[in-house]
Design a protein around this motif. Structure first.
Motif, PDB file in Angstrom:
ATOM      1  N   PRO A  59       0.837  -1.152   0.032  1.00 15.75           N
ATOM      2  CA  PRO A  59      -0.074   0.114  -0.061  1.00 15.75           C
ATOM      3  C   PRO A  59       0.809   1.285  -0.073  1.00 15.75           C
ATOM      4  O   PRO A  59       1.978   1.282   0.486  1.00 15.75           O
ATOM      5  N   LEU A  60       0.451   2.398  -0.547  1.00  9.96           N
ATOM      6  CA  LEU A  60       0.891   3.658  -0.278  1.00  9.96           C
ATOM      7  C   LEU A  60       0.944   3.944   0.791  1.00  9.96           C
ATOM      8  O   LEU A  60       0.131   3.980   1.685  1.00  9.96           O
ATOM      9  N   ILE A  61       2.015   4.731   1.341  1.00 14.00           N
ATOM     10  CA  ILE A  61       2.199   5.101   2.797  1.00 14.00           C
ATOM     11  C   ILE A  61       2.278   6.584   2.789  1.00 14.00           C
ATOM     12  O   ILE A  61       2.714   7.323   2.009  1.00 14.00           O
ATOM     13  N   LEU A  62       0.999   7.065   3.467  1.00 17.58           N
ATOM     14  CA  LEU A  62       0.800   8.569   3.641  1.00 17.58           C
ATOM     15  C   LEU A  62       1.727   8.873   5.026  1.00 17.58           C
ATOM     16  O   LEU A  62       1.307   8.533   6.007  1.00 17.58           O
ATOM     17  N   ILE A  63       2.734   9.794   4.420  1.00 17.49           N
ATOM     18  CA  ILE A  63       3.570  10.170   5.823  1.00 17.49           C
ATOM     19  C   ILE A  63       2.879  11.509   6.129  1.00 17.49           C
ATOM     20  O   ILE A  63       3.007  12.573   5.550  1.00 17.49           O
ATOM     21  N   CYS A  64       2.238  11.427   7.209  1.00 22.50           N
ATOM     22  CA  CYS A  64       1.510  12.506   7.700  1.00 22.50           C
ATOM     23  C   CYS A  64       2.268  13.361   8.589  1.00 22.50           C
ATOM     24  O   CYS A  64       2.919  13.039   9.608  1.00 22.50           O
ATOM     25  N   VAL A  65       2.515  14.732   8.344  1.00 22.44           N
ATOM     26  CA  VAL A  65       3.451  15.622   8.905  1.00 22.44           C
ATOM     27  C   VAL A  65       2.714  16.433  10.016  1.00 22.44           C
ATOM     28  O   VAL A  65       1.934  17.201   9.909  1.00 22.44           O
ATOM     29  N   LEU A  66       3.027  15.978  11.332  1.00 20.20           N
ATOM     30  CA  LEU A  66       2.294  16.456  12.397  1.00 20.20           C
ATOM     31  C   LEU A  66       2.745  18.063  12.697  1.00 20.20           C
ATOM     32  O   LEU A  66       3.806  18.114  12.502  1.00 20.20           O
ATOM     33  N   LYS A  67       1.867  18.885  13.362  1.00 15.26           N
ATOM     34  CA  LYS A  67       0.363  18.331  13.671  1.00 15.26           C
ATOM     35  C   LYS A  67      -0.480  18.739  12.507  1.00 15.26           C
ATOM     36  O   LYS A  67      -1.740  18.231  12.422  1.00 15.26           O
ATOM     37  N   GLY A  68       0.072  19.779  11.905  1.00 13.23           N
ATOM     38  CA  GLY A  68      -0.869  20.355  10.785  1.00 13.23           C
ATOM     39  C   GLY A  68      -1.671  19.574   9.737  1.00 13.23           C
ATOM     40  O   GLY A  68      -2.724  20.263   9.201  1.00 13.23           O
ATOM     41  N   ALA A  69      -1.022  18.624   9.556  1.00 12.29           N
ATOM     42  CA  ALA A  69      -1.591  17.750   8.274  1.00 12.29           C
ATOM     43  C   ALA A  69      -2.715  16.710   8.844  1.00 12.29           C
ATOM     44  O   ALA A  69      -2.952  15.733   7.877  1.00 12.29           O
ATOM     45  N   TYR A  70      -2.967  16.658  10.243  1.00 15.09           N
ATOM     46  CA  TYR A  70      -3.570  15.533  10.818  1.00 15.09           C
ATOM     47  C   TYR A  70      -5.105  15.349   9.803  1.00 15.09           C
ATOM     48  O   TYR A  70      -5.358  14.331   9.755  1.00 15.09           O
ATOM     49  N   LEU A  71      -5.703  16.533   9.938  1.00 15.37           N
ATOM     50  CA  LEU A  71      -7.191  16.488   9.276  1.00 15.37           C
ATOM     51  C   LEU A  71      -7.093  16.046   7.941  1.00 15.37           C
ATOM     52  O   LEU A  71      -7.819  15.414   7.449  1.00 15.37           O
ATOM     53  N   PHE A  72      -6.280  16.840   7.345  1.00 13.79           N
ATOM     54  CA  PHE A  72      -5.931  16.717   5.717  1.00 13.79           C
ATOM     55  C   PHE A  72      -5.803  15.113   5.453  1.00 13.79           C
ATOM     56  O   PHE A  72      -6.349  14.624   4.607  1.00 13.79           O
ATOM     57  N   THR A  73      -4.777  14.514   6.274  1.00  9.33           N
ATOM     58  CA  THR A  73      -4.296  13.085   6.041  1.00  9.33           C
ATOM     59  C   THR A  73      -5.726  12.324   6.190  1.00  9.33           C
ATOM     60  O   THR A  73      -5.639  11.270   5.468  1.00  9.33           O
ATOM     61  N   ALA A  74      -6.458  12.574   7.252  1.00 11.78           N
ATOM     62  CA  ALA A  74      -7.406  11.673   7.572  1.00 11.78           C
ATOM     63  C   ALA A  74      -8.599  11.680   6.427  1.00 11.78           C
ATOM     64  O   ALA A  74      -9.007  10.492   5.997  1.00 11.78           O
ATOM     65  N   ASP A  75      -8.859  12.656   5.962  1.00  8.36           N
ATOM     66  CA  ASP A  75      -9.795  13.030   4.698  1.00  8.36           C
ATOM     67  C   ASP A  75      -9.291  12.450   3.426  1.00  8.36           C
ATOM     68  O   ASP A  75      -9.837  11.762   2.611  1.00  8.36           O
ATOM     69  N   LEU A  76      -7.828  12.746   3.186  1.00  8.09           N
ATOM     70  CA  LEU A  76      -7.006  12.285   1.864  1.00  8.09           C
ATOM     71  C   LEU A  76      -7.088  10.756   2.005  1.00  8.09           C
ATOM     72  O   LEU A  76      -7.486  10.073   1.164  1.00  8.09           O
ATOM     73  N   ALA A  77      -6.883  10.145   3.161  1.00 10.96           N
ATOM     74  CA  ALA A  77      -6.996   8.745   3.176  1.00 10.96           C
ATOM     75  C   ALA A  77      -8.092   8.113   2.868  1.00 10.96           C
ATOM     76  O   ALA A  77      -8.326   7.064   1.991  1.00 10.96           O
ATOM     77  N   ARG A  78      -9.176   8.615   3.327  1.00  8.43           N
ATOM     78  CA  ARG A  78     -10.587   8.024   2.924  1.00  8.43           C
ATOM     79  C   ARG A  78     -10.980   8.468   1.844  1.00  8.43           C
ATOM     80  O   ARG A  78     -11.543   7.478   1.174  1.00  8.43           O
TER      81      ARG A  78
END
Ligand code: XMP
Ligand code: MG
Length: 212
Positions: free
Chosen positions: A50-69
């Motif tokens: 699977p593609l690894i989404l590297i979430c850069v905390l803290k600012g990207a936490y909501l963006f990553t959650a929505d992008l992953a879905r």
């Protein structure tokens, strides 16, 4: 003016003067970006790798959650890993130095990786992270940013995927903060100037030296 609240699709903000991206616009853009990512990673991101989404905390936490879905909706198998850097501290102007506060837990060797970041401004953060992660032998490494402020650039850097290009103004909301506040807003907004003045939020809580 200071007494007029900003209203974004029924959500009222007394402290904001302008909306740069509403929740509805953000969701629409994420969906479109996810469709592009799905095309680019077809046959590369698989259930086995699977593609690894590297979430850069803290600012990207909501963006990553929505992008992953959104990626799951498009059939792109992905996993999320977290890391944390600091460059700005409590203030709205970059200190110019990037520090790794929390590294990835697992190896990214031979893996397809996408760095997910809230905002590309001077590009010091993403330039630093891109170089660090490239030394670890990923199968591929790309970058995805929610916001791009091209006027802030101190280093040449182009993100592979970006949702919104914005002017050189400090913004908060949807994961982005001012002194750790406002990350929980659904919309991305510009604060009213009086929110910052006369001093930063942290300084206002300090007891004057003369009283110590
Ligand atoms: P650089 O300058 O390294 O910036 O490209 C990336 C980091 O700087 C922070 N940043 C902001 N944070 N509102 C914020 O809340 C902003 O307008 C803003 N501009 C830059 C952010 O943490 C990002 O990771
Ligand atoms: Mg910040």
């Amino acid at each position: 003016s200071s007494s007029t609240p900003l209203v974004v699709n029924g959500r009222s903000y007394s402290f904001a003067k302008k909306c740069v991206a509403s929740q509805e616009q953000i969701f629409e853009k994420i969906d479109a970006i996810a469709a592009n990512i799905a095309i680019d990673y077809a046959g590369k991101a698989t259930a086995e790798n699977p593609l690894i989404l590297i979430c850069v905390l803290k600012g990207a936490y909501l963006f990553t959650a929505d992008l992953a879905r959104a990626l799951a909706d498009k059939g792109v198998p992905n996993v999320v890993e977290f890391m944390c850097v600091s460059s700005y501290g409590k203030y709205t102007v970059s200190s110019g130095e990037v520090r790794m506060l929390l590294d990835l837990r697992n190896s990214i060797s031979k893996r397809h990786c996408l760095i997910v970041e809230d905002i590309l401004d001077s590009a010091r953060t993403l330039d630093f992270l891109y170089k660090v992660f490239m030394t670890r032998g990923p199968a591929s490494l790309r970058t995805c940013v929610l916001l791009d402020k091209p006027e802030g650039r101190k280093l040449p850097f182009v993100a592979h995927y970006r949702c919104f290009e914005i002017a050189n103004e400090f913004v908060v909301g949807y994961g982005l903060d001012y002194a750790e506040m406002y990350r929980d807003l659904r919309d991305i907004v510009v604060l009213k100037p009086e929110v910052y003045s006369p001093k930063t939020a942290s300084e206002m809580h300090k007891v004057p030296d003369s009283k110590l």
